[in-house]
Design a protein around this motif. Structure first.
Motif, PDB file in Angstrom:
ATOM      1  N   THR A   2       0.838  -1.192   0.000  1.00 29.81           N
ATOM      2  CA  THR A   2       0.000   0.000   0.000  1.00 29.81           C
ATOM      3  C   THR A   2       0.868   1.234   0.000  1.00 29.81           C
ATOM      4  O   THR A   2       2.053   1.185   0.313  1.00 29.81           O
ATOM      5  CB  THR A   2      -0.919   0.038   1.238  1.00 29.81           C
ATOM      6  OG1 THR A   2      -0.100   0.059   2.404  1.00 29.81           O
ATOM      7  CG2 THR A   2      -1.831  -1.174   1.275  1.00 29.81           C
ATOM      8  N   ASP A 464      -7.679  -4.472  -5.024  1.00 28.70           N
ATOM      9  CA  ASP A 464      -6.282  -4.815  -4.787  1.00 28.70           C
ATOM     10  C   ASP A 464      -5.794  -5.732  -5.910  1.00 28.70           C
ATOM     11  O   ASP A 464      -6.525  -5.999  -6.881  1.00 28.70           O
ATOM     12  CB  ASP A 464      -6.102  -5.447  -3.404  1.00 28.70           C
ATOM     13  CG  ASP A 464      -6.812  -6.797  -3.258  1.00 28.70           C
ATOM     14  OD1 ASP A 464      -7.245  -7.374  -4.276  1.00 28.70           O
ATOM     15  OD2 ASP A 464      -6.922  -7.272  -2.112  1.00 28.70           O
ATOM     16  N   THR A 465      -4.569  -6.233  -5.777  1.00 22.03           N
ATOM     17  CA  THR A 465      -3.989  -7.031  -6.861  1.00 22.03           C
ATOM     18  C   THR A 465      -4.727  -8.340  -7.088  1.00 22.03           C
ATOM     19  O   THR A 465      -4.604  -8.962  -8.147  1.00 22.03           O
ATOM     20  CB  THR A 465      -2.508  -7.335  -6.560  1.00 22.03           C
ATOM     21  OG1 THR A 465      -2.413  -7.933  -5.262  1.00 22.03           O
ATOM     22  CG2 THR A 465      -1.682  -6.062  -6.590  1.00 22.03           C
ATOM     23  N   VAL A 470     -11.256  -2.975  -1.635  1.00 20.09           N
ATOM     24  CA  VAL A 470     -10.604  -2.590  -0.381  1.00 20.09           C
ATOM     25  C   VAL A 470     -11.020  -1.173  -0.009  1.00 20.09           C
ATOM     26  O   VAL A 470     -11.358  -0.351  -0.869  1.00 20.09           O
ATOM     27  CB  VAL A 470      -9.067  -2.675  -0.490  1.00 20.09           C
ATOM     28  CG1 VAL A 470      -8.614  -4.117  -0.649  1.00 20.09           C
ATOM     29  CG2 VAL A 470      -8.550  -1.824  -1.652  1.00 20.09           C
ATOM     30  N   GLN A 473      -7.221   1.786   1.677  1.00 20.29           N
ATOM     31  CA  GLN A 473      -5.914   1.472   1.123  1.00 20.29           C
ATOM     32  C   GLN A 473      -5.995   1.623  -0.389  1.00 20.29           C
ATOM     33  O   GLN A 473      -7.075   1.610  -0.973  1.00 20.29           O
ATOM     34  CB  GLN A 473      -5.445   0.075   1.507  1.00 20.29           C
ATOM     35  CG  GLN A 473      -6.215  -1.070   0.890  1.00 20.29           C
ATOM     36  CD  GLN A 473      -5.715  -2.416   1.393  1.00 20.29           C
ATOM     37  OE1 GLN A 473      -5.941  -2.793   2.533  1.00 20.29           O
ATOM     38  NE2 GLN A 473      -5.034  -3.144   0.524  1.00 20.29           N
ATOM     39  N   GLY A 475      -5.919   1.149  -4.278  1.00 19.27           N
ATOM     40  CA  GLY A 475      -6.237   0.099  -5.235  1.00 19.27           C
ATOM     41  C   GLY A 475      -6.542   0.687  -6.598  1.00 19.27           C
ATOM     42  O   GLY A 475      -6.544   1.910  -6.786  1.00 19.27           O
ATOM     43  N   TRP A 516      -4.950   4.995  -9.634  1.00 17.78           N
ATOM     44  CA  TRP A 516      -4.860   4.531  -8.259  1.00 17.78           C
ATOM     45  C   TRP A 516      -5.750   5.416  -7.405  1.00 17.78           C
ATOM     46  O   TRP A 516      -5.670   6.641  -7.467  1.00 17.78           O
ATOM     47  CB  TRP A 516      -3.429   4.641  -7.724  1.00 17.78           C
ATOM     48  CG  TRP A 516      -2.448   3.627  -8.222  1.00 17.78           C
ATOM     49  CD1 TRP A 516      -1.257   3.874  -8.820  1.00 17.78           C
ATOM     50  CD2 TRP A 516      -2.563   2.201  -8.132  1.00 17.78           C
ATOM     51  NE1 TRP A 516      -0.621   2.690  -9.123  1.00 17.78           N
ATOM     52  CE2 TRP A 516      -1.398   1.655  -8.709  1.00 17.78           C
ATOM     53  CE3 TRP A 516      -3.537   1.335  -7.629  1.00 17.78           C
ATOM     54  CZ2 TRP A 516      -1.178   0.286  -8.792  1.00 17.78           C
ATOM     55  CZ3 TRP A 516      -3.314  -0.027  -7.710  1.00 17.78           C
ATOM     56  CH2 TRP A 516      -2.146  -0.534  -8.282  1.00 17.78           C
ATOM     57  N   THR A 518      -7.931   5.681  -3.363  1.00 18.14           N
ATOM     58  CA  THR A 518      -8.320   5.148  -2.065  1.00 18.14           C
ATOM     59  C   THR A 518      -9.798   5.445  -1.878  1.00 18.14           C
ATOM     60  O   THR A 518     -10.217   6.608  -2.004  1.00 18.14           O
ATOM     61  CB  THR A 518      -7.524   5.799  -0.920  1.00 18.14           C
ATOM     62  OG1 THR A 518      -6.144   5.491  -1.070  1.00 18.14           O
ATOM     63  CG2 THR A 518      -8.005   5.294   0.436  1.00 18.14           C
TER      64      THR A 518
END
Length: 672
Positions: A2, A464-465, A470, A473, A475, A516, A518
């Motif tokens: 993160t 997330d990956t 999420v 954090q 992503g 990206w 949050t």
């Protein structure tokens, strides 16, 4: 893995006035929709989170409600709202026929201004609803005489003036397809876009205004026309008062005064819901720009939602949003007409040297209610010492901001220097959907540095990956359910492979946008930058926007760009490029100030390996920093494999970064 997310503000930076929120159109829509679905006595109409949950869990119910609330006038009705939800390939409102142009013109008062045309000199004129309809009817008849019919393409090489709006609406009324770019594009760059479309008609102007100069584009227009062999005719707009070219234009040549001066009846052609309305283009940083096709119905509903509900626009309102014709914000500016509000066009620099506060002056004079701009503009105003509040901006309810992440520092500047009563509505979206994914509304609080919430009807998540949603954090920004304004297809992509590859390969059936973000536990969205330009130090991902925000607050720095480049020996180089304010020198003391600000404001891991001064930074034509191309150039990739020169605002800057990359590559070669 993160990247740090700043601790959320303990309380919102801005909270809507309860009375204002309760009387907004979005609150009225919430009350009306609750009655419609028999849910009275449930959530408060100002409970945005509850409204959003309904909008993404019941897509058919929500979009049917938008259709009905805004009284969409279809020639034939729809069979169902969403016949196929698979992405790509969602089918919206099958069976419906309608026309965007009809809806853009139907709510305009005949004697009230529909368009206010402005420029950097402060001059302006108005076009009433009656006059707009008459000019659209005349230009439509002219296009019809030139052989334009349903499905044909009409292209505009035009500045942001009423001529572009009128030509677009005339094109749409015929069921033909529109595309436009600004005249700051070189003829080759414009031809790279338009030649793909095999257009029937070109509408072009003699020039445009910028920073005190009338730029002559007559030769450029001739060169562009010569590169479009399918043209049947050209319409010439006399905008800056230059003599028309005597010859060299293919097909029939029609002066604008003649094209728009006829007395004609406007006969609007109904088309299927998913009939192409316009083609907008990707930035074209690699190869030819991709033509992104949007439909009449999808744009109509999405823009009614974003402008009518999120921006609270209606009859009596006025929108001024600085844009060029090749940025998707131009398309939204035109769609202001759907709500019955007045839209403003503007030709010129947003901050001409002679009067850098001219946009604020015009906003005050014309009682603008929604003022739109970019983060770069607001930061520039602060550094220039401009005081917008010197003008009477009491009518401005919303300051819209988009194009890149708006740093938290800008929020207090807007409050203190524009006015505490205006909601600063940062938004993030894309040309791809010609709208926003996240932003604000009259019923949402605002946290500095954050977008208030995902937009209605947008099933936004941070993955997330592993493809798991999420919170709190970083992503990937994804959209898990379809939107009506997602592209119908890419132009010249018959099997749909380029479209699928652009958005749907990372997470099958889910739209991956390439940012990206949050998604915070209090519902807001923080944008950290492009995911394909992510900084990755020792396996820890860092957001470039977090660094740009901190550095661009410093008075010595006007703009910054950080990139992370993997090196042949397995190393990682993370330089920071800064454009300095006039009279500033990048000495050791300033370098240490920059490092200290980053270390304190972000983390020691965010501190760059090297800080380099550059005369300017390269951007796309719509003002986005070229993070990925600069990274690839620094890795020694040849220019022709990285970027198309016509996609860059200042192509000469590419040479600087290419030389720097070549020098580093030579050093590695010599070392090995």
């Amino acid at each position: 893995m993160t990247i740090p997310h700043p601790t959320p503000y303990p309380s919102p930076f801005f909270t809507p006035d309860p009375q204002t929120a309760a009387h907004s159109r979005i609150a009225d829509f919430a009350r009306w929709a609750a009655r419609r679905r028999g849910a009275e006595g449930g959530h408060e109409p100002t409970d945005y989170a509850a409204l959003h949950r309904w909008s993404v869990t019941d897509l058919e119910g929500f979009w049917a409600a938008v259709w009905e609330y805004f009284d969409v006038d279809a020639t034939t009705g729809y069979e169902r709202v969403l016949a196929e939800e698979t992405m790509p390939g969602a089918r919206w409102f099958p069976g419906a026929t309608l026309n965007y142009a009809h809806h853009a013109l139907r709510n305009l008062h005949p004697d009230a201004p529909a368009i206010t045309a402005l420029d950097e000199t402060g001059a302006g004129y108005e076009i009433t609803g009656r006059e707009l309809r008459a000019r659209v009817a005349s230009v439509a008849a002219t296009l019809r005489d030139l052989g334009v019919g349903q499905g044909d393409r009409v292209v505009g090489y035009l500045p942001n003036t009423p001529h572009a709006v009128i030509a677009f609406l005339a094109t749409a009324s015929l069921g033909a397809i529109w595309s436009v770019c600004g005249q700051d594009y070189a003829p080759k760059a414009a031809a790279d876009r338009f030649a793909q479309l095999e257009p029937a008609v070109l509408v072009t102007a003699d020039g445009y205004l910028f920073n005190g100069t009338a730029h002559d584009r007559r030769s450029a227009s001739l060169e562009l026309a010569a590169a479009l062999p399918t043209l049947r005719g050209t319409v010439l707009v006399d905008h800056v008062g230059l003599a028309r070219p005597e010859d060299g234009l293919p097909g029939v040549v029609v002066p604008w005064e003649e094209a728009a001066g006829r007395t004609e009846y406007l006969a609007i052609t109904p088309v299927p819901f998913d009939h192409p309305l316009w083609i907008v283009f990707s930035s074209g940083t690699t190869g030819l720009p991709k033509g992104i096709v949007h439909g009449h119905g999808g744009v109509l509903l999405e823009h009614l939602k974003i402008l009518g509900l999120h921006c609270d626009l209606g009859v009596g309102d006025r929108l001024l949003w600085y844009t060029t014709t090749h940025w998707m914000m131009w398309n939204l500016v035109v769609s202001t007409l759907l709500t019955g509000a007045t839209t403003c066009t503007y030709d010129g620099s947003p901050a001409p040297v002679a009067r850098p506060d001219v946009l604020w002056e015009l906003a005050a004079r014309h009682r603008v209610t929604v003022f739109g701009t970019s983060p770069q503009y607001l930061l520039a105003m602060a550094k220039l010492g401009v005081e917008p509040a010197a003008h009477d901006l009491s009518a401005v309810r919303v300051i819209g901001c988009t194009g890149s992440a708006l740093p938290a520092s800008a929020y207090s500047w807007v409050r203190d220097h524009v006015g505490a009563g205006s909601q600063l509505a940062s938004t993030s979206g894309g040309t791809d959907v010609v709208s926003g994914f996240a932003g604000s509304a009259p019923t949402t609080p605002v946290w500095a540095g954050e977008l208030s919430a995902p937009n209605l009807g947008v099933a936004l998540a941070a993955y997330d990956t592993e493809g798991t949603p999420v919170r709190d954090q970083v992503g990937e920004l994804v959209v898990t359910r379809p939107m009506p304004s997602m592209p119908l297809y890419f132009w010249n992509d018959p099997d749909g492979s380029r479209y699928r590859d652009a958005y749907f390969t990372a997470y099958p059936g889910v739209w991956r946008h390439g940012d990206w973000i949050t998604h915070t536990s209090h519902g807001s969205v923080v944008v950290h930058g492009r995911s394909d330009a992510t900084l990755n130090r020792n396996g820890v991902r860092l957001g470039s926007a977090d660094i740009h925000d901190i550095v661009e607050r410093l008075p010595e720095v006007t703009e910054a760009l950080v990139v992370g480049a993997e090196e042949p020996d397995g190393g990682y180089w993370m330089p920071l490029f800064v454009v300095l304010a006039d009279g500033t020198v990048l000495d050791d003391a300033l370098r240490e100030r920059i490092r200290g600000a980053i270390r304190t404001g972000a983390s020691p891991r965010h501190v760059p390996d090297e800080i380099l001064a550059v005369p300017a930074l390269p951007h796309t034509k719509t003002g986005k920093k070229l993070e990925v191309p600069v990274k690839r150039l620094l890795q020694g990739t040849a220019v022709e494999q990285v970027i198309h020169p016509g996609a860059v605002d200042n192509p000469e800057l590419i040479g600087y970064f290419a030389r720097l990359g070549a020098e580093r590559s030579r050093r590695f070669t010599d070392r090995t």
